[in-house]
Design an enzyme around this catalytic site. Structure first.
Site, PDB file in Angstrom:
ATOM      1  N   LYS A  13      24.430  79.533  46.688  1.00  0.00           N
ATOM      2  CA  LYS A  13      23.080  79.791  46.155  1.00  0.00           C
ATOM      3  C   LYS A  13      22.883  81.288  45.871  1.00  0.00           C
ATOM      4  CE  LYS A  13      21.004  77.949  49.776  1.00  0.00           C
ATOM      5  NZ  LYS A  13      22.184  77.533  50.580  1.00  0.00           N
ATOM      6  N   ARG A  88      12.884  73.800  52.130  1.00  0.00           N
ATOM      7  CA  ARG A  88      13.958  73.219  52.926  1.00  0.00           C
ATOM      8  C   ARG A  88      13.502  72.007  53.721  1.00  0.00           C
ATOM      9  NH1 ARG A  88      17.300  78.196  53.449  1.00  0.00           N
ATOM     10  NH2 ARG A  88      19.035  77.657  54.745  1.00  0.00           N
ATOM     11  N   ARG A 127      32.674  84.781  54.487  1.00  0.00           N
ATOM     12  CA  ARG A 127      31.748  85.617  53.695  1.00  0.00           C
ATOM     13  C   ARG A 127      31.603  87.012  54.298  1.00  0.00           C
ATOM     14  NH1 ARG A 127      26.074  83.181  52.521  1.00  0.00           N
ATOM     15  NH2 ARG A 127      26.306  82.650  54.722  1.00  0.00           N
ATOM     16  N   ARG A 160      27.587  88.144  58.491  1.00  0.00           N
ATOM     17  CA  ARG A 160      26.290  87.708  58.997  1.00  0.00           C
ATOM     18  C   ARG A 160      26.452  87.113  60.387  1.00  0.00           C
ATOM     19  NH1 ARG A 160      23.169  84.217  54.476  1.00  0.00           N
ATOM     20  NH2 ARG A 160      22.820  82.795  56.213  1.00  0.00           N
ATOM     21  N   ARG A 171      23.955  74.666  61.085  1.00  0.00           N
ATOM     22  CA  ARG A 171      23.160  74.812  59.855  1.00  0.00           C
ATOM     23  C   ARG A 171      23.421  73.642  58.901  1.00  0.00           C
ATOM     24  NH1 ARG A 171      25.336  80.458  58.582  1.00  0.00           N
ATOM     25  NH2 ARG A 171      24.602  80.061  56.479  1.00  0.00           N
TER      26      ARG A 171
HETATM   27  P1  AP5 Z   1      26.738  82.221  49.145  1.00  0.00           P
HETATM   28  O1  AP5 Z   1      26.422  82.358  47.708  1.00  0.00           O
HETATM   29  O2  AP5 Z   1      26.428  83.373  50.029  1.00  0.00           O
HETATM   30  O3  AP5 Z   1      26.130  80.850  49.737  1.00  0.00           O
HETATM   31  P2  AP5 Z   1      24.637  80.389  50.030  1.00  0.00           P
HETATM   32  O4  AP5 Z   1      24.464  79.051  49.452  1.00  0.00           O
HETATM   33  O5  AP5 Z   1      23.677  81.468  49.641  1.00  0.00           O
HETATM   34  O6  AP5 Z   1      24.744  80.241  51.602  1.00  0.00           O
HETATM   35  P3  AP5 Z   1      23.794  80.736  52.763  1.00  0.00           P
HETATM   36  O7  AP5 Z   1      24.616  80.724  54.011  1.00  0.00           O
HETATM   37  O8  AP5 Z   1      23.101  82.020  52.407  1.00  0.00           O
HETATM   38  O9  AP5 Z   1      22.755  79.603  52.822  1.00  0.00           O
HETATM   39  P4  AP5 Z   1      21.847  79.244  53.969  1.00  0.00           P
HETATM   40  O10 AP5 Z   1      20.968  78.298  53.300  1.00  0.00           O
HETATM   41  O11 AP5 Z   1      22.502  78.734  55.189  1.00  0.00           O
HETATM   42  O12 AP5 Z   1      21.238  80.662  54.445  1.00  0.00           O
HETATM   43  P5  AP5 Z   1      19.854  81.385  54.177  1.00  0.00           P
HETATM   44  O13 AP5 Z   1      20.091  82.820  54.148  1.00  0.00           O
HETATM   45  O14 AP5 Z   1      19.138  80.734  53.071  1.00  0.00           O
HETATM   46  O15 AP5 Z   1      28.305  81.860  49.250  1.00  0.00           O
HETATM   47  C1  AP5 Z   1      28.942  81.676  50.502  1.00  0.00           C
HETATM   48  C2  AP5 Z   1      30.362  82.246  50.449  1.00  0.00           C
HETATM   49  O16 AP5 Z   1      31.157  81.450  49.574  1.00  0.00           O
HETATM   50  C3  AP5 Z   1      30.438  83.679  49.907  1.00  0.00           C
HETATM   51  O17 AP5 Z   1      31.420  84.381  50.606  1.00  0.00           O
HETATM   52  C4  AP5 Z   1      30.846  83.499  48.435  1.00  0.00           C
HETATM   53  O18 AP5 Z   1      31.586  84.596  47.943  1.00  0.00           O
HETATM   54  C5  AP5 Z   1      31.671  82.223  48.479  1.00  0.00           C
HETATM   55  N1  AP5 Z   1      31.533  81.385  47.270  1.00  0.00           N
HETATM   56  C6  AP5 Z   1      30.388  81.153  46.564  1.00  0.00           C
HETATM   57  N2  AP5 Z   1      30.631  80.320  45.530  1.00  0.00           N
HETATM   58  C7  AP5 Z   1      31.968  80.010  45.598  1.00  0.00           C
HETATM   59  C8  AP5 Z   1      32.819  79.185  44.775  1.00  0.00           C
HETATM   60  N3  AP5 Z   1      32.364  78.518  43.699  1.00  0.00           N
HETATM   61  N4  AP5 Z   1      34.109  79.088  45.142  1.00  0.00           N
HETATM   62  C9  AP5 Z   1      34.589  79.779  46.236  1.00  0.00           C
HETATM   63  N5  AP5 Z   1      33.834  80.573  47.027  1.00  0.00           N
HETATM   64  C10 AP5 Z   1      32.524  80.684  46.704  1.00  0.00           C
HETATM   65  O19 AP5 Z   1      19.059  81.014  55.528  1.00  0.00           O
HETATM   66  C11 AP5 Z   1      19.439  81.586  56.754  1.00  0.00           C
HETATM   67  C12 AP5 Z   1      18.493  81.150  57.853  1.00  0.00           C
HETATM   68  O20 AP5 Z   1      17.146  81.588  57.553  1.00  0.00           O
HETATM   69  C13 AP5 Z   1      18.353  79.637  58.074  1.00  0.00           C
HETATM   70  O21 AP5 Z   1      19.371  79.145  58.918  1.00  0.00           O
HETATM   71  C14 AP5 Z   1      16.962  79.564  58.716  1.00  0.00           C
HETATM   72  O22 AP5 Z   1      17.026  79.956  60.071  1.00  0.00           O
HETATM   73  C15 AP5 Z   1      16.187  80.623  57.960  1.00  0.00           C
HETATM   74  N6  AP5 Z   1      15.533  80.082  56.750  1.00  0.00           N
HETATM   75  C16 AP5 Z   1      15.771  80.454  55.444  1.00  0.00           C
HETATM   76  N7  AP5 Z   1      15.009  79.766  54.592  1.00  0.00           N
HETATM   77  C17 AP5 Z   1      14.248  78.926  55.352  1.00  0.00           C
HETATM   78  C18 AP5 Z   1      13.271  77.938  55.043  1.00  0.00           C
HETATM   79  N8  AP5 Z   1      12.911  77.669  53.765  1.00  0.00           N
HETATM   80  N9  AP5 Z   1      12.706  77.271  56.074  1.00  0.00           N
HETATM   81  C19 AP5 Z   1      13.040  77.548  57.362  1.00  0.00           C
HETATM   82  N10 AP5 Z   1      13.969  78.449  57.718  1.00  0.00           N
HETATM   83  C20 AP5 Z   1      14.578  79.145  56.728  1.00  0.00           C
HETATM   84 MG    MG Z   2      22.324  82.743  50.678  1.00  0.00          MG
END
Ligand code: AP5
Ligand code: MG
Ligand code: ZN
Length: 215
Positions: A13, A88, A127, A160, A171
């Site tokens: 994402k 979410r 990552r 992270r 997660r």
């Molecule tokens: P990346 O693009 O970083 O993936 P992502 O989908 O952004 O993954 P996240 O871990 O950020 O998602 P998340 O939903 O768990 O975390 P968030 O910060 O939103 O890619 C991942 C890796 O893969 C990278 O190294 C990249 O280079 C590689 N990659 C990407 N595409 C690729 C491809 N096609 N092929 C190969 N490699 C690839 O949330 C974190 C925390 O915040 C949650 O756990 C929760 O506690 C809180 N939170 C956030 N939003 C909410 C909400 N709406 N409600 C409640 N709590 C929330």
């Molecule tokens: Mg992200």
């Protein structure tokens, strides 16, 4: 354009958000990034949410809806925005519908990045992120030219805290239980675009952009 990026942890994402916001000139609104910034700056909100992020649990809906509402009401979001990691839960999706109708706005697309659970742990654990500019890398799939150093700004790369195998597994579980129902919710609304996220980063970007352009 008002759009949501939906997908499990590590689906790509954040990576794809960068391309989309450059292409469509809209702000990137990531709840995860906003929470991490508050934790780093030790704000009141940061103190409240830290334990949830550390465990990989969801922050309570009230807190999450509040920061999104504030953010998308700002003037730079008037002509569109890209939500990453929000909504979410079904409660958050309903709250977003209400906020948008109060603002007289309509959601255009939900981009659902599909990646099998088996691939997600490796993606998240490998990552690395630049501590200065936030650019994302991967130890195997998207390496910086020089190990540990950002290509864009020379900043130091870090991992992270919630990217350990155990927390990522949690997660993924949380995603399957609480977030996956949103796929049906938005499919029924007729605004979902399903994208195969198991392709190269560039191919995924091309698929997303051509779908958004209606090609
Ligand atoms: P990346 O693009 O970083 O993936 P992502 O989908 O952004 O993954 P996240 O871990 O950020 O998602 P998340 O939903 O768990 O975390 P968030 O910060 O939103 O890619 C991942 C890796 O893969 C990278 O190294 C990249 O280079 C590689 N990659 C990407 N595409 C690729 C491809 N096609 N092929 C190969 N490699 C690839 O949330 C974190 C925390 O915040 C949650 O756990 C929760 O506690 C809180 N939170 C956030 N939003 C909410 C909400 N709406 N409600 C409640 N709590 C929330
Ligand atoms: Mg992200
Ligand atoms: Zn950098």
């Amino acid at each position: 354009m008002r759009a949501i990026l939906l997908g499990p942890p590590g689906a790509g994402k954040g990576t794809q958000a960068e391309t989309i916001v450059n292409e469509f000139k809209i702000p990137h609104v990531s709840t995860g990034d906003m929470f991490r910034k508050n934790i780093k700056e030790q704000t009141q909100l940061g103190k409240k949410v830290k334990s949830y992020l550390d465990k990989g649990a969801l922050v309570p809906d009230e807190l999450t809806v509040e920061i999104v509402k504030d953010r998308i009401s700002q003037v730079d979001c008037k002509n569109g925005f890209l939500l990453d990691g929000f909504p979410r839960t079904l409660e958050q999706a309903n709250a977003l519908d209400n906020v948008l109708s109060e603002l007289g706005q309509k959601l255009d697309y939900v981009i659902n990045i599909e990646v099998d659970s088996k691939l997600l742990i490796d993606r998240a654990v490998g990552r690395r992120i630049c501590k200065d500019c936030g650019q994302t890398y991967h130890l195997l799939f998207n390496k910086p030219t020089k190990e540990g150093v950002c290509d864009k700004c020379g900043g130091e790369l870090y991992q992270r805290k919630d990217d350990t195998e155990e927390t990522v597994a949690n997660r993924i579980n949380v995603y399957q239980n609480q977030t996956q129902p949103l796929i049906e919710y938005y499919t029924n609304k007729g605004c979902i675009i399903n994208i195969n996220g198991e392709q190269s980063i560039d191919k995924v970007s091309r698929d997303i952009i051509s779908n958004l352009r209606g090609e």
